[in-house]
Structure formats: structure tokens, C-alpha cells
Enzyme design. Structure first.
Site, mmCIF file in Angstrom:
data_model
loop_
_atom_site.group_PDB
_atom_site.id
_atom_site.type_symbol
_atom_site.label_atom_id
_atom_site.label_comp_id
_atom_site.label_asym_id
_atom_site.label_seq_id
_atom_site.Cartn_x
_atom_site.Cartn_y
_atom_site.Cartn_z
ATOM 1 N N ASP A 1 -32.836 107.801 -69.203
ATOM 2 C CA ASP A 1 -33.770 106.833 -69.781
ATOM 3 C C ASP A 1 -32.992 105.552 -70.099
ATOM 4 O OD1 ASP A 1 -36.155 105.884 -70.845
ATOM 5 O OD2 ASP A 1 -35.690 106.641 -72.847
ATOM 6 N N LYS B 1 -36.823 99.420 -73.122
ATOM 7 C CA LYS B 1 -36.924 100.790 -72.633
ATOM 8 C C LYS B 1 -37.840 100.946 -71.430
ATOM 9 C CE LYS B 1 -34.808 103.187 -76.009
ATOM 10 N NZ LYS B 1 -33.872 104.284 -75.796
ATOM 11 N N HIS C 1 -27.591 112.366 -82.112
ATOM 12 C CA HIS C 1 -27.857 111.037 -81.558
ATOM 13 C C HIS C 1 -28.559 110.173 -82.610
ATOM 14 C CE1 HIS C 1 -28.991 107.922 -78.680
ATOM 15 N NE2 HIS C 1 -30.246 108.051 -79.052
ATOM 16 N N TYR D 1 -36.896 95.919 -82.013
ATOM 17 C CA TYR D 1 -37.439 97.256 -82.304
ATOM 18 C C TYR D 1 -38.182 97.369 -83.623
ATOM 19 C CZ TYR D 1 -34.090 99.074 -85.785
ATOM 20 O OH TYR D 1 -33.378 99.316 -86.923
ATOM 21 N N TYR E 1 -36.982 112.221 -79.625
ATOM 22 C CA TYR E 1 -35.730 111.762 -80.232
ATOM 23 C C TYR E 1 -35.086 112.993 -80.864
ATOM 24 C CZ TYR E 1 -33.170 107.926 -82.700
ATOM 25 O OH TYR E 1 -32.250 107.010 -83.157
HETATM 26 CA CA CA Z 1 -34.798 107.827 -74.580
#
Ligand code: CA
Length: 440
Positions: free
Chosen positions: A244, A264, A145, A255, A140
């Protein structure tokens, strides 16, 4: 970390004319690896190296005995239908094969005739996954982001306090990763709208791409034996493009507390070509955290990492709707970014992943996480580009998008270029979304 050598010399040209075009991703300075076979045949898949618009069939090359010693051992390992054995051989074998290929493909090479018998036009091949991916970990690493997505999920607390200390990641699923050309059905899952009392099972309404790089592990480490920063890049074979795919509405409901699950693991797509760490050497750049941020703990720091831990890789995401495809229109760029904005380097990801003794194995894949840059147009996902679905993106043909619709194809491209080095490109990764399967 590799040093600049004769294979990086920007003056080198190839006897394969298309490789010398300044806009070609697959220059003689690149020499990326894939697994391929001739289209519409039952041939065994085998390793290949891109040069211009051709691919060197490494299985055929091994049989010619043009190469010798370690380079020949390496090319034999590349004859397999997966690159894991070659990946496990490490830097000396990778370097020996790269140098031998560079010499044989150069203008004026004595190996031209034999090598010429091993070339196949890229237009006539199909790809497979480059290796058996045992484990897949998604990082990450873009703070831009992490901050914008965090703001959408937690407006009052966008960036969690661990972010600037820990290269955050989660263990993903390898079984649904496929090579470019992947076509998949819109996933169904459990979602709950804010104004509903109970969740329901339905097709994902907020399907999203993620503009990422994939990092393939070379030699692994023994269970219980961490990889220090000084050795980290010796365990990295190379880098690919990676989309992804993510289901944001499923993600939002599921989550917490354990992180991503079914949002995911339904599809992720890698580019066929893996650009080696050695080929990326001319594009290395210094690494630092802003001076008022916490500095990396000592185990995540090294002199080399500070001097050149970063890599400048240009990235772009493009969208081609079904309507555009029918009209023969090219994919349209929706964002552009650069891996240089990453908050953590590849070496830091490797070292952090193994600091507890976790063992990596040849062919394991890391996703870097969505590589958004600091500017709004550098956002690597629709979630960010549409401000969480609130802002509509209008395409040149008048179609609008907030998330990815059925029939849409997302293309990711990447390349490196600077004044002192030849272009080294990644080609592209493309995947296409089909309507959800009927529930029942
Ligand atoms: Ca990802």
C-alpha cells in the site's frame, strides 16, 4: 472456519514435479487462484490455479468436463476474466473445487492426462487483477506500526486511546490498485516543511512502501445486516500480499482532521495469487490481547477466534535499486515480520466493518495495515526503518536509503511453514517507482 482435511496432508505429492520441491510456494497443499492469460496474446483473461511452476488453466479445465457437480460449477465460474462470481459462491463451492483439483493433481491420478492438457508454464503468462475490487478498506492492525508511526507524528501521544478497542480503518480507493508488476510515477502533492510558512506542490520526497496482506471478501452481506463473528470467515475468500504505497510528506500535511487522502490513493499493488482461507488452515494459531489490555467487546469475541483466530504468515520486504537491477543483483531484504503480531484478526475486521450494517460485496478488498513486528528490523515501512527519515539504511552495494527513490522496486514475499504441514507460499508482489511527471 475450515478444519484440516485430506487436501492438507503433508504427505501428498503431485505429478507436477516442481510442486514437490520443499522450497516451492505452490505445493499441492496450496492451490492459490489468480487471473491470467498467455503472454503476448489477445486471449481472454481467465482463472488459474498454481501448481509448482505451472498454472492450471481453469477455462480449459471447465471445457474438459473432467470435474463434476459443484466442482464443475465452480470451475465454470473461474473461466471468467474476474473471480467475483467464484468468490460469491462461498465455502461449499471453494471446498469442492479444491478437493477436485487436489485429487486430479496428485501423484497417480487418473485425471493426469486430461489435466496435463490444461497446464501452462508460469514463465509464459501475464496476470491481471484477480477480481473487480468494488471497495477497498485499509485497516491498521499492527499495534507496533501504530505505536511507532504515532510516535513520529505525535511524540507525546503515540497510541490513541481508541486503538485497543476499535479495529481502526479508513475507506481507501480501489481505482489505483493494480496487480504485481505495477509501475507508477512518483506522486506530486501538497506538502509543507516544518520550517516553511506556506505549503507547495511538489513531487513527494518521502515515498514509502507498506508491507501488508490483502483480504478478499467472498459472499457479501445485505445492507443493514451485520456479520457476527461466528459467520465472519465464511465471508472471506482468501489472502494476498499487498503493498500500500504511501507519500509520507503529503500524509503529514493533509491527514488531520479526516485521515489519509491523496497520500494513499495513487498506487497500491496486490500479488497475483490469492491463497484461500482453507489452504491456510494448518497455520492457524490462538488469538489473545495481552492480559493488561482491554479485552475485545463481546461482539468482537468468539470461542473459535480465541482458539485459532490468528494465522502465522511469514512476511518479508526486499528492495532492488536501479543500480542493483543493472548489475544483475537480486533484491535485498530490508525487513521481515509475521502476521501473527496483528492486534486484530481477519474475523474481527469483517465483523467490525459490518457492525453498523455496512454491506460488503464479493471482491471487496481489505488491507490489513502495515504488518510491523515488535523488533526494529520487523518494521514494515521505510518510515519506521529510517526512524522518520533520521536514520539511513545502507545496502550491501553501498547505496543508502531513507525513503524509496526513483527506479527502486519493492518486493514483498510471504509464506507459511511449520513442522506438520507443507509450505504454502504467496509468491511475490513487486512494483517499481518512476520519476515524477513534470508539473505543468
Ligand atoms: Ca496501509
Amino acid at each position: 472456519m475450515f478444519v484440516i482435511n485430506e487436501t492438507h496432508d503433508s504427505r501428498l505429492t503431485s505429478w507436477v514435479p516442481s510442486a514437490n520441491d520443499a522450497s516451492c510456494d505452490f505445493s499441492i497443499q496450496n492451490l492459490p487462484f489468480a487471473i491470467f492469460r498467455r503472454s503476448n496474446t489477445d486471449d481472454a483473461f481467465r482463472g488459474g490455479v498454481a501448481i509448482g511452476d505451472q498454472v492450471v488453466d481453469l477455462k480449459l479445465l471447465a471445457e474438459t468436463n473432467l470435474l463434476s457437480e459443484l466442482a464443475q460449477e465452480a470451475v465454470i465460474a473461474c473461466s471468467n476474466s474476474r473471480l467475483n462470481d467464484f468468490m460469491s459462491m462461498g465455502e461449499s463451492a471453494w471446498t469442492a473445487l479444491r478437493l477436485a483439483l487436489s485429487k486430479a493433481l496428485r501423484t497417480g491420478s487418473a485425471g493426469q492426462v486430461l489435466m496435463g492438457t490444461c497446464l501452462v508454464p508460469q514463465a509464459n503468462i501475464e496476470y491481471s487483477l484477480p477480481c473487480q475490487i468494488g471497495d477497498y478498506t485499509d485497516f491498521y492492525s499492527s499495534i507496533h506500526h501504530a505505536t511507532s508511526v504515532g510516535a513520529l507524528f505525535r511524540p507525546d501521544n503515540p497510541l490513541l486511546p481508541n486503538y485497543k478497542w476499535v479495529p481502526i480503518g479508513y475507506h481507501g480507493r480501489a481505482s489505483s490498485i493494480d496487480v504485481s508488476g505495477q509501475v507508477f510515477h512518483r506522486p506530486c502533492g501538497q506538502t509543507k516543511a516544518l520550517d516553511e510558512v506556506e505549503p507547495c506542490l511538489q513531487p513527494c520526497q518521502r515515498l514509502d512502501h507498506e508491507l501488508e496482506l490483502g483480504i478478499f471478501v467472498g459472499p457479501g452481506n445485505a445492507l443493514g445486516k451485520p456479520i457476527p463473528m461466528a459467520d465472519a470467515e465464511g465471508h472471506v475468500f482468501g489472502v494476498c500480499l499487498f503493498n500500500d504505497w504511501s507519500a509520507r510528506d503529503i500524509q503529514g500535511w493533509e491527514y488531520q482532521p479526516l485521515g489519509p487522502f491523496l497520500a494513499k490513493n495513487f498506487a497500491s499493488t496486490v500479488s497475483p495469487w490469492i491463497v484461500t482461507m482453507e489452504a491456510l488452515t494448518p497455520y492457524r494459531a490462538p488469538f489473545s490481547h495481552p492480559s493488561d489490555d482491554p479485552q475485545p467487546l463481546p461482539y468482537l469475541s468468539s470461542v473459535e477466534n480465541t482458539a485459532q483466530g490468528n494465522i502465522s504468515i511469514e512476511l518479508e520486504a526486499l528492495l532492488q535499486t536501479e543500480k542493483m537491477r543493472a548489475a544483475g543483483e537480486a533484491p535485498e531484504r530490508i525487513s521481515r515480520s509475521n502476521f501473527i503480531h496483528s492486534y486484530w484478526t481477519i474475523a474481527q475486521m469483517v465483523t467490525h466493518h459490518t457492525v453498523n450494517g455496512c454491506n460488503l460485496r464479493p471482491g471487496d478488498l481489505f488491507g490489513t495495515g502495515t504488518q510491523s513486528g515488535p523488533l526494529p528490523e520487523e518494521a514494515g515501512s521505510m518510515l519506521e526503518l529510517s526512524m522518520g527519515g533520521k536514520q539511513t539504511l545502507t545496502l550491501q552495494n553501498g547505496e543508502t536509503r531513507t525513503f524509496i527513490e526513483d527506479g527502486d522496486a519493492v518486493v514483498i514475499r510471504g509464506w507459511c511453514k511449520n513442522d506438520n504441514a507443507a509450505r504454502v507460499g504467496f509468491g511475490e508482489v513487486v512494483s517499481t517507482v518512476l520519476p515524477a511527471r513534470t508539473l505543468g
